[in-house]
Design a protein around this motif. Structure first.
Motif, PDB file in Angstrom:
ATOM      1  N   ILE A  69       0.836  -1.204   0.000  1.00 51.48           N
ATOM      2  CA  ILE A  69       0.000   0.000   0.000  1.00 51.48           C
ATOM      3  C   ILE A  69       0.873   1.258   0.000  1.00 51.48           C
ATOM      4  CG2 ILE A  69      -1.777   1.240   1.292  1.00 51.48           C
ATOM      5  CD1 ILE A  69      -2.749  -1.375   0.148  1.00 51.48           C
ATOM      6  N   GLY A  70       1.905   1.259   0.858  1.00 50.75           N
ATOM      7  CA  GLY A  70       2.771   2.433   0.936  1.00 50.75           C
ATOM      8  C   GLY A  70       3.496   2.687  -0.378  1.00 50.75           C
ATOM      9  N   ARG A  71       3.953   1.595  -1.004  1.00 52.61           N
ATOM     10  CA  ARG A  71       4.630   1.764  -2.297  1.00 52.61           C
ATOM     11  C   ARG A  71       3.674   2.354  -3.318  1.00 52.61           C
ATOM     12  NH1 ARG A  71       7.001  -3.280  -0.908  1.00 52.61           N
ATOM     13  NH2 ARG A  71       5.340  -4.361  -1.990  1.00 52.61           N
ATOM     14  N   ALA A  72       2.423   1.886  -3.275  1.00 51.27           N
ATOM     15  CA  ALA A  72       1.435   2.415  -4.224  1.00 51.27           C
ATOM     16  C   ALA A  72       1.209   3.898  -3.969  1.00 51.27           C
ATOM     17  CB  ALA A  72       0.129   1.640  -4.106  1.00 51.27           C
ATOM     18  N   TRP A  73       1.175   4.309  -2.699  1.00 48.53           N
ATOM     19  CA  TRP A  73       1.006   5.734  -2.385  1.00 48.53           C
ATOM     20  C   TRP A  73       2.142   6.551  -2.966  1.00 48.53           C
ATOM     21  CZ3 TRP A  73      -0.300   4.749   3.445  1.00 48.53           C
ATOM     22  CH2 TRP A  73      -1.661   4.462   3.561  1.00 48.53           C
ATOM     23  N   VAL A  74       3.359   6.075  -2.732  1.00 48.26           N
ATOM     24  CA  VAL A  74       4.510   6.827  -3.241  1.00 48.26           C
ATOM     25  C   VAL A  74       4.474   6.855  -4.765  1.00 48.26           C
ATOM     26  CG1 VAL A  74       7.008   6.955  -3.302  1.00 48.26           C
ATOM     27  CG2 VAL A  74       5.867   6.294  -1.202  1.00 48.26           C
ATOM     28  N   ALA A  75       4.067   5.738  -5.363  1.00 46.02           N
ATOM     29  CA  ALA A  75       3.993   5.690  -6.829  1.00 46.02           C
ATOM     30  C   ALA A  75       2.993   6.719  -7.343  1.00 46.02           C
ATOM     31  CB  ALA A  75       3.604   4.292  -7.287  1.00 46.02           C
ATOM     32  N   ILE A  76       1.852   6.839  -6.667  1.00 46.19           N
ATOM     33  CA  ILE A  76       0.847   7.823  -7.087  1.00 46.19           C
ATOM     34  C   ILE A  76       1.416   9.231  -6.958  1.00 46.19           C
ATOM     35  CG2 ILE A  76      -1.373   8.851  -6.491  1.00 46.19           C
ATOM     36  CD1 ILE A  76      -2.258   6.040  -5.640  1.00 46.19           C
ATOM     37  N   ARG A  77       2.148   9.467  -5.860  1.00 46.78           N
ATOM     38  CA  ARG A  77       2.738  10.779  -5.666  1.00 46.78           C
ATOM     39  C   ARG A  77       3.748  11.093  -6.760  1.00 46.78           C
ATOM     40  NH1 ARG A  77       6.504  11.072  -0.803  1.00 46.78           N
ATOM     41  NH2 ARG A  77       8.002  10.607  -2.410  1.00 46.78           N
ATOM     42  N   GLU A  78       4.507  10.074  -7.152  1.00 43.56           N
ATOM     43  CA  GLU A  78       5.570  10.308  -8.127  1.00 43.56           C
ATOM     44  C   GLU A  78       5.007  10.507  -9.537  1.00 43.56           C
ATOM     45  OE1 GLU A  78       9.400   8.839  -7.676  1.00 43.56           O
ATOM     46  OE2 GLU A  78       9.000  10.249  -6.078  1.00 43.56           O
ATOM     47  N   ASP A  79       4.079   9.656  -9.951  1.00 44.93           N
ATOM     48  CA  ASP A  79       3.530   9.762 -11.299  1.00 44.93           C
ATOM     49  C   ASP A  79       2.212   9.011 -11.329  1.00 44.93           C
ATOM     50  OD1 ASP A  79       2.845   9.591 -13.957  1.00 44.93           O
ATOM     51  OD2 ASP A  79       4.912   9.423 -14.638  1.00 44.93           O
ATOM     52  N   GLU A  80       1.123   9.771 -11.260  1.00 47.04           N
ATOM     53  CA  GLU A  80      -0.166   9.112 -11.108  1.00 47.04           C
ATOM     54  C   GLU A  80      -0.541   8.303 -12.341  1.00 47.04           C
ATOM     55  OE1 GLU A  80      -3.198  11.416  -9.240  1.00 47.04           O
ATOM     56  OE2 GLU A  80      -4.778  10.106 -10.010  1.00 47.04           O
ATOM     57  N   THR A  81      -0.245   8.844 -13.536  1.00 39.78           N
ATOM     58  CA  THR A  81      -0.603   8.124 -14.755  1.00 39.78           C
ATOM     59  C   THR A  81       0.129   6.783 -14.828  1.00 39.78           C
ATOM     60  OG1 THR A  81      -0.894  10.225 -15.856  1.00 39.78           O
ATOM     61  CG2 THR A  81      -0.689   8.300 -17.247  1.00 39.78           C
ATOM     62  N   ALA A  82       1.428   6.820 -14.552  1.00 37.46           N
ATOM     63  CA  ALA A  82       2.197   5.582 -14.585  1.00 37.46           C
ATOM     64  C   ALA A  82       1.689   4.617 -13.524  1.00 37.46           C
ATOM     65  CB  ALA A  82       3.677   5.880 -14.371  1.00 37.46           C
ATOM     66  N   ALA A  83       1.305   5.150 -12.357  1.00 38.65           N
ATOM     67  CA  ALA A  83       0.815   4.283 -11.289  1.00 38.65           C
ATOM     68  C   ALA A  83      -0.468   3.589 -11.716  1.00 38.65           C
ATOM     69  CB  ALA A  83       0.583   5.101 -10.023  1.00 38.65           C
ATOM     70  N   ARG A  84      -1.358   4.344 -12.369  1.00 43.63           N
ATOM     71  CA  ARG A  84      -2.591   3.722 -12.864  1.00 43.63           C
ATOM     72  C   ARG A  84      -2.262   2.649 -13.878  1.00 43.63           C
ATOM     73  NH1 ARG A  84      -7.418   7.260 -12.499  1.00 43.63           N
ATOM     74  NH2 ARG A  84      -6.782   9.049 -11.270  1.00 43.63           N
ATOM     75  N   PHE A  96      -7.722   6.146  -7.189  1.00 39.87           N
ATOM     76  CA  PHE A  96      -8.771   6.754  -6.370  1.00 39.87           C
ATOM     77  C   PHE A  96      -8.907   6.018  -5.036  1.00 39.87           C
ATOM     78  CE2 PHE A  96     -13.276   6.375  -5.102  1.00 39.87           C
ATOM     79  CZ  PHE A  96     -13.423   7.648  -4.596  1.00 39.87           C
ATOM     80  N   ARG A  97      -8.945   4.698  -5.127  1.00 36.52           N
ATOM     81  CA  ARG A  97      -9.151   3.902  -3.924  1.00 36.52           C
ATOM     82  C   ARG A  97      -7.997   4.103  -2.941  1.00 36.52           C
ATOM     83  NH1 ARG A  97      -8.864  -1.927  -3.429  1.00 36.52           N
ATOM     84  NH2 ARG A  97      -9.719  -2.180  -1.357  1.00 36.52           N
ATOM     85  N   LEU A  98      -6.791   4.117  -3.480  1.00 32.71           N
ATOM     86  CA  LEU A  98      -5.639   4.241  -2.590  1.00 32.71           C
ATOM     87  C   LEU A  98      -5.522   5.630  -1.995  1.00 32.71           C
ATOM     88  CD1 LEU A  98      -3.682   1.748  -4.489  1.00 32.71           C
ATOM     89  CD2 LEU A  98      -3.375   1.983  -2.039  1.00 32.71           C
ATOM     90  N   LYS A  99      -5.878   6.638  -2.789  1.00 32.11           N
ATOM     91  CA  LYS A  99      -5.833   7.994  -2.240  1.00 32.11           C
ATOM     92  C   LYS A  99      -6.872   8.143  -1.140  1.00 32.11           C
ATOM     93  CE  LYS A  99      -5.888  10.359  -6.238  1.00 32.11           C
ATOM     94  NZ  LYS A  99      -5.849  11.553  -7.101  1.00 32.11           N
ATOM     95  N   LEU A 100      -8.047   7.542  -1.391  1.00 32.08           N
ATOM     96  CA  LEU A 100      -9.099   7.610  -0.370  1.00 32.08           C
ATOM     97  C   LEU A 100      -8.636   6.905   0.899  1.00 32.08           C
ATOM     98  CD1 LEU A 100     -11.917   8.596   0.215  1.00 32.08           C
ATOM     99  CD2 LEU A 100     -12.819   6.442  -0.643  1.00 32.08           C
ATOM    100  N   MET A 101      -7.928   5.798   0.691  1.00 30.74           N
ATOM    101  CA  MET A 101      -7.428   5.038   1.839  1.00 30.74           C
ATOM    102  C   MET A 101      -6.453   5.888   2.659  1.00 30.74           C
ATOM    103  SD  MET A 101      -5.630   1.329   1.584  1.00 30.74           S
ATOM    104  CE  MET A 101      -6.782   0.476   0.578  1.00 30.74           C
ATOM    105  N   ALA A 102      -5.540   6.567   1.962  1.00 30.99           N
ATOM    106  CA  ALA A 102      -4.567   7.423   2.660  1.00 30.99           C
ATOM    107  C   ALA A 102      -5.279   8.539   3.399  1.00 30.99           C
ATOM    108  CB  ALA A 102      -3.572   8.005   1.666  1.00 30.99           C
ATOM    109  N   PHE A 103      -6.246   9.141   2.720  1.00 31.35           N
ATOM    110  CA  PHE A 103      -6.966  10.268   3.299  1.00 31.35           C
ATOM    111  C   PHE A 103      -7.737   9.821   4.539  1.00 31.35           C
ATOM    112  CE2 PHE A 103     -10.097  13.735   3.193  1.00 31.35           C
ATOM    113  CZ  PHE A 103      -9.231  14.798   3.028  1.00 31.35           C
ATOM    114  N   ALA A 104      -8.398   8.663   4.420  1.00 34.17           N
ATOM    115  CA  ALA A 104      -9.199   8.168   5.535  1.00 34.17           C
ATOM    116  C   ALA A 104      -8.299   7.731   6.692  1.00 34.17           C
ATOM    117  CB  ALA A 104     -10.066   7.014   5.070  1.00 34.17           C
TER     118      ALA A 104
END
Lengths: 605, 294
Positions: A446-461, A468-476
């Motif tokens: 999960i943490g790696r996915a968060w960092v990946a989204i932060r680094e490059d969201e398109t590539a992460a997708r 969306f799900r992971l960002k919501l998870m971090a936010f919650a």
């Protein structure tokens, strides 16, 4: 002038680069040593004639207040100078740079001493109030600093771009080589070293928190701000970091024990209440670090989640002012507070996290204000009666866990502990929970996915991450952690009202200061927000005299820090590389710029 | 390698990717117009075309980054949803034309992110750190290391991705894509900016990927690379598919040559002018060489 400079450069260039001032190395070393010893001696003299200046600087033969700081600085300067000179038994002090720590320490000592002299003159109204001892201290510390600036640099100058002007030479002379690999010690010795390091850190922190007047705190801050980089240049910090990384569990336990021992160091626990507030602030900042540091979501209304947790806990606490006449046991209140925060986190996050970029910042900023105004209006006049409006919920009863009343003083091991010490320990447990949640989620899928989204969201997708799900998870998760801290905060402060949860005000925690603690301390790290929060809380609490200029000075400090150390005080490995191109040791520097210029290699190919 | 050249004659063994009538319009601009393309199992298909022909747009339609205006894309008989992460989960992985690694993560972490769809451990598992979580992490790491060995990056596992040389960044992007165990790999200009040796190494890597059972669809400008590599080549010009066939067929097609090199225009330098220029160049080279020896 230029001629002499070039001459000295040439004279010493083959072996080492010169220091910031063109002085012969031997003379500089001797003068530094003499200056440091003289400074040391001067702290035993009287610096002023009257006790009107705080800290008792009038007694000869007994250093007090700011003199102790000067004394410490001079002592450290001497020690590192001797260690750098190769004195047997002291060499372990300088595995990295030898002269650069001396320069920094001498500057720190001079800064403290001159600040002390200035403060005496200013407070008592004129230089005439300085006794000969004070003049001697100022002169000696200045001599030390000037002589130290003449010490040769630790690293040889770049032959192609030798430093020319004094500023460049100063910067060069502060550069230090990385320490050599440490000799492996038996593990008990390494553990002892870790314990010693944490003990020193605890002592320094306690000294800072227990400074009784603003002048002493400023002096403490000046010395620490230059001594810590000095330790880093000497390679000691890296040694300690290597040890803590090797014995991680021991280090975590040591840190916890050191923190838990804090109330023992004060006879009357008067500073423990400050420590509880720091801990609340730091814990919430760490929760925010999940959202901002890991997932890269800018949350400008984070303090509202603390408020949600606090209000929930207050309403179910059995306070006579609570509109709900229930009294939950503490564990249930904690769970309810965290759960309600979680629900709010999902409610705010779900509609906005599908969008990219700054929309979230605006929405969270709005939510923060809506929460505060909402709490104000749910007073039975403007809206349904839930929160008593601006009165808030006072008289929140003290906690009672397993027959242990948090509101009453207790005696343990002959020490008397007040109410704030009880809450300090409770809050410390919450902090430990939040730290472990942060660390465990960071080093996982999960943490790696968060960092990946932060680094490059398109590539992460494109890598199959449901952004969306992971960002919501971090936010919650961030919201839940803040709510958790809020439940304890409500009991600690025993009275909550909407004004405690603003976007920005002079007293932390508030959203702006939380974000500042994360960014200033270092995004994505555990230590960063803790240190950042401690500084941001202590500085305004200790320096009452800066009063209304506090936000101005805070702004200036933030701008300066972002200019000179954008990765924050405690640098995340990733962030450090992001801001400083060639920071990595295991990769040749030349590789650093190749990937940045695909166009160039394309043209070559 | 030789066995596969024979199978390539019968491409429709089992269709991995089937795109029918894919059209993509941005406002009034039609970037991709009614393109059909199939990729069979164990096949390497090339997609070529001049700049702006709509190759990358077509790729983005396939991988769910764009929602095509018309047409459907199906993978192994199932119509794909228009969500990028679901496409990857179904089994299509891709690389990007302009490398999009996670620049501040290590090489190993990059590949581990690629494992995301093939692992299940959620936040609760991460917080509790049970034995199953540890096992899953270990397995992910093993698989990631396997892929790093495969692409020759194992020695650089702890390097930060942005510090890798360009060619290795390309390789890492492929390793990361392979980490999702795809049935079809989409490569968008994998040799852009590479020197001939690196291009040849990439070619071998693509063959090795195919030999492991992953079909490959590749966009490329390097004609020699494409014609060496592919079993089938499709040519896209101005958003339409111009020709599709074996490298030999495509290479010989006049329309392709025209699309790439352009048709002669009036006032184009004739042979005389060309000869003149060449002579002048030869002269100047000879003179500089002479200067060097003197």
């Amino acid at each position: 002038m230029t001629m002499t400079t070039t001459d000295t450069t040439r004279a010493t260039a083959p072996a080492t680069a010169p220091g910031a001032l063109p002085l012969p190395a031997g003379a500089a070393r001797a003068a530094t040593a003499a200056g440091a010893v003289l400074t040391f001696a001067s702290t035993f003299l009287a610096w002023t004639w009257t006790g009107a200046f705080p800290g008792n600087l009038t007694v000869t033969g007994y250093p007090g207040g700011l003199q102790v700081l000067t004394l410490t600085g001079a002592l450290l300067t001497t020690l590192f100078l001797l260690a750098g000179h190769g004195i047997r038994g002291l060499r372990w002090l300088t595995p990295g740079g030898t002269n650069s720590p001396v320069v920094l320490l001498a500057l720190g000592t001079a800064a403290v001493t001159w600040y002390a002299a200035g403060a005496i003159a200013f407070t008592l109204g004129g230089l005439v109030n300085l006794e000969p001892g004070g003049w001697l201290a100022a002169a000696a510390s200045l001599l030390t600093a000037v002589a130290a600036l003449g010490l040769p640099a630790d690293t040889p100058a770049d032959p192609e771009h030798p430093p020319t002007d004094p500023w460049q030479r100063l910067r060069h002379s502060l550069r230090a080589p990385a320490p050599a690999r440490a000799r492996t010690l038996p593990s008990w010795a390494e553990i002892l070293l870790i314990a010693a390091a944490f003990a020193v850190a605890l002592y320094v922190f306690t000294y800072g928190i227990a400074t009784e007047y603003g002048e002493l705190f400023v002096g403490f801050l000046l010395l620490t701000l230059l001594a810590v980089p000095a330790l880093a240049k000497a390679g000691l910090l890296r040694r300690v970091t290597a040890l803590t990384a090797k014995h991680r569990n021991v280090s975590i336990t040591a840190a916890f024990v050191a923190a838990a021992a804090f109330p023992f160091l004060q006879s009357d626990n008067e500073f423990t209440s400050i420590a509880v507030n720091i801990l609340i602030f730091a814990t919430v900042a760490l929760g925010l670090n999940v959202v901002v540091g890991l997932a890269g979501l800018l949350d400008l209304g984070y303090v509202a989640f603390l408020g949600v947790g606090a209000y929930t806990a207050a309403l179910v606490s059995g306070s006579p002012f609570s509109t709900i006449g229930v009294h939950f046991p503490f564990w249930a209140a904690v769970l309810t507070g965290a759960a309600v925060s979680l629900v709010f986190g999902v409610l705010i996050g779900a509609p906005t996290l599908r969008l990219r970029g700054d929309y979230l910042a605006i929405v969270t900023l709005g939510f923060g204000e809506i929460f505060r105004i909402g709490m104000q209006n749910l007073d039975g006049i403007s809206g349904p009666s839930v929160t008593n409006g601006s009165t808030g919920v006072p008289q929140i009863p003290d906690l009672e866990l397993l027959g242990y009343n948090f509101g009453e003083p207790h005696t343990l091991l002959g020490f008397e502990f007040t109410r704030s010490a009880n809450y300090f320990w409770l809050m410390l447990i919450i902090t430990v929970v939040v730290v472990s949640v942060f660390r465990r989620s960071d080093t996982s899928r999960i943490g790696r996915a968060w960092v990946a989204i932060r680094e490059d969201e398109t590539a992460a997708r494109a890598m199959g991450i449901n952004a969306f799900r992971l960002k919501l998870m971090a936010f919650a998760l961030g919201a839940t952690l803040a709510g958790l801290a809020g439940t304890v905060q409500a009991h600690t402060v025993s009275s909550i009202d909407p004004e405690q949860y603003k976007f920005v005000e002079a007293v932390p925690p508030n959203s702006a200061f939380l974000l500042a603690a994360v960014i200033l301390g270092g995004m994505g790290t555990v230590g960063g927000p803790l240190i950042g929060a401690a500084l941001l809380y202590l500085i305004p609490a200790k320096l009452q005299f800066i009063g209304e200029y506090q936000l101005l000075l805070f702004g200036i400090a933030l701008v300066l820090l972002m200019r000179f150390r954008p990765e924050g005080l405690v640098a995340d490995r990733r962030k450090q590389l992001e801001f400083h191109e060639t920071g990595q040791l295991d990769v040749p520097d030349t590789d650093g710029d190749t990937p940045g210029k695909p166009g160039l290699s394309k043209a070559e190919a | 390698m030789t066995t596969d050249t024979t199978t390539s004659q019968a491409p429709a063994r089992d269709t991995v990717l089937d795109a029918t009538g894919v059209t993509m319009r941005f406002g009034g601009l039609t970037a991709v117009s009614d393109v059909d393309l199939t990729v069979g199992g164990g096949e390497i298909v090339g997609l070529i075309g001049p700049n702006g022909a709509g190759k990358t747009t077509f790729f983005n339609c396939l991988t769910g980054l764009y929602i095509p205006t018309e047409g459907t894309v199906s993978y192994r008989g199932k119509v794909l949803p228009h969500r990028s992460h679901l496409v990857t989960q179904a089994g299509i992985a891709r690389t990007f034309q302009n490398i999009r690694l996670f620049p501040n993560m290590t090489v190993l972490e990059n590949v581990l992110v690629g494992r995301h769809t093939r692992t299940k451990e959620g936040l609760v598992a991460a917080l509790l750190r049970g034995p199953r979580f540890k096992k899953a992490e270990r397995e992910s790491e093993d698989r990631a290391m396997e892929l790093l060995e495969f692409t020759g990056l194992a020695a650089k596992r702890d390097h930060i991705a942005r510090n890798l040389p360009y060619g290795e960044q390309r390789k890492l992007e492929i390793a990361r894509a392979l980490a999702s165990d795809p049935g079809l790999l989409l490569l968008d200009e994998p040799t852009a900016g590479m020197n001939p040796q690196e291009t040849r190494a990439t070619q071998d890597l693509v063959f090795a990927i195919r030999d492991q059972g992953t079909a490959v669809l590749v966009i490329e400008h390097d004609m020699r690379f494409i014609f060496n590599l592919c079993d089938r080549v499709a040519v896209l010009v101005q958003g339409r598919k111009l020709v599709e066939g074996t490298p030999a067929v495509v290479q010989g097609d006049e329309r392709v040559i025209a699309a790439y090199l352009g048709t002669p225009f009036e006032g184009e330098p004739g042979e005389e002018e060309l000869a003149e220029v060449e002579a002048a160049e030869a002269h100047s080279t000879a003179r500089t060489e002479g200067d060097d020896t003197a």
